[in-house]
Motif scaffolding. Structure first.
Motif, short mmCIF file in Angstrom:
data_model
loop_
_atom_site.label_atom_id
_atom_site.label_comp_id
_atom_site.label_asym_id
_atom_site.label_seq_id
_atom_site.Cartn_x
_atom_site.Cartn_y
_atom_site.Cartn_z
N LEU A 21 0.82 -1.97 -1.97
CA LEU A 21 -0.27 -1.00 -1.96
C LEU A 21 -1.55 -1.60 -1.37
CD1 LEU A 21 0.30 0.77 -5.39
CD2 LEU A 21 0.87 1.61 -3.11
N LEU A 22 -1.78 -2.87 -1.66
CA LEU A 22 -2.95 -3.53 -1.07
C LEU A 22 -2.80 -3.69 0.44
CD1 LEU A 22 -3.66 -6.18 -3.84
CD2 LEU A 22 -5.09 -4.20 -3.24
N GLU A 23 -1.59 -3.99 0.89
CA GLU A 23 -1.36 -4.07 2.34
C GLU A 23 -1.67 -2.73 3.01
OE1 GLU A 23 2.10 -7.43 2.94
OE2 GLU A 23 2.74 -5.43 2.29
N LYS A 24 -1.22 -1.64 2.40
CA LYS A 24 -1.48 -0.31 2.96
C LYS A 24 -2.97 0.01 2.94
CE LYS A 24 3.04 1.56 1.99
NZ LYS A 24 3.84 2.62 1.39
N THR A 25 -3.65 -0.44 1.92
CA THR A 25 -5.10 -0.23 1.84
C THR A 25 -5.81 -0.92 2.99
OG1 THR A 25 -4.99 -0.03 -0.57
CG2 THR A 25 -7.13 -0.60 0.38
N LEU A 26 -5.44 -2.17 3.25
CA LEU A 26 -6.05 -2.90 4.36
C LEU A 26 -5.69 -2.28 5.71
CD1 LEU A 26 -5.65 -6.62 3.22
CD2 LEU A 26 -7.65 -5.13 3.01
N GLU A 27 -4.45 -1.77 5.85
CA GLU A 27 -4.04 -1.11 7.09
C GLU A 27 -4.92 0.11 7.39
OE1 GLU A 27 0.13 -0.20 6.66
OE2 GLU A 27 0.68 -2.32 6.68
N ARG A 28 -5.43 0.76 6.37
CA ARG A 28 -6.33 1.90 6.54
C ARG A 28 -7.74 1.47 6.94
NH1 ARG A 28 -5.98 6.97 3.50
NH2 ARG A 28 -3.78 7.41 3.24
N GLY A 29 -7.98 0.16 6.92
CA GLY A 29 -9.31 -0.34 7.23
C GLY A 29 -10.25 -0.35 6.04
N TRP A 30 -9.69 -0.18 4.84
CA TRP A 30 -10.48 -0.17 3.62
C TRP A 30 -10.52 -1.54 2.97
CZ3 TRP A 30 -7.91 4.56 0.79
CH2 TRP A 30 -8.32 5.75 1.41
N ARG A 31 -11.59 -1.79 2.26
CA ARG A 31 -11.66 -2.92 1.34
C ARG A 31 -11.22 -2.43 -0.03
NH1 ARG A 31 -16.22 -7.09 2.53
NH2 ARG A 31 -16.20 -7.02 4.80
N ALA A 32 -10.79 -3.35 -0.88
CA ALA A 32 -10.32 -2.98 -2.21
C ALA A 32 -10.94 -3.87 -3.28
CB ALA A 32 -8.80 -3.08 -2.29
N VAL A 33 -11.15 -3.28 -4.43
CA VAL A 33 -11.49 -4.02 -5.65
C VAL A 33 -10.32 -3.78 -6.60
CG1 VAL A 33 -12.99 -4.10 -7.67
CG2 VAL A 33 -13.97 -3.83 -5.43
N VAL A 34 -9.83 -4.86 -7.20
CA VAL A 34 -8.77 -4.75 -8.20
C VAL A 34 -9.37 -5.18 -9.53
CG1 VAL A 34 -6.46 -5.47 -8.90
CG2 VAL A 34 -7.03 -5.31 -6.45
#
Length: 149
Positions: A21-34
């Motif tokens: 899910l984090l890989e897909k988030t980065l593919e969208r060009g988004w940053r993530a906080v977990v």
């Protein structure tokens, strides 16, 4: 209005699901906080993301360094702030969302094997339902995700 996704983990644990899910988030060009429930789990998740697969690299860091937190594509934290200006926030290991404000997507992951976590998810669903659009995904025995609501 952000998308709010509830992921009910059953056959596959968090460690098997969140890297994808984090890989897909980065593919969208988004940053993530977990956001995790404890510093011990933050440390464990940090270590796991470095080693979960030989052919992958998930750029991330642990929150706590004001000079680098803002630059992390994925930031693991026990706090409620958003120092890397993430578009997507994950709540795992009993961290419970209180608000969806300021994000494009909220991902709330909980274990179906933990009755307390399931109860917390039900409370969070009711609290967030108001003006938000929520979807509920549950794993089938083979690990495939099925949209239930």
């Amino acid at each position: 209005m952000p998308d709010i996704l509830f992921y009910h983990l059953e056959p596959r644990p968090l460690e098997a699901v969140i890297p994808q899910l984090l890989e897909k988030t980065l593919e969208r060009g988004w940053r993530a906080v977990v956001e995790v429930g404890s510093t011990e789990r933050a440390d464990a998740l940090d270590a796991h993301l470095w080693t979960f697969r030989d052919d992958s690299f998930l750029p991330h860091g642990l929150a706590g360094d004001a000079s680098s937190d803002a630059h992390q594509p994925i930031l693991i934290t026990t706090g409620t702030d958003n120092p890397n200006q993430a578009a997507c926030r994950f709540f795992v290991d009993r961290a419970v969302p209180q608000s969806a404000e300021g994000y494009e997507r909220i991902v709330y992951m909980f274990s179906g094997h933990d009755p307390d976590a399931v109860a917390e998810a039900r409370v969070a669903w009711k609290a967030l339902k108001g003006n938000n659009v929520l979807t509920y995904w549950q794993q089938e025995p083979g690990g495939r995700w099925v949209k239930k609501a």
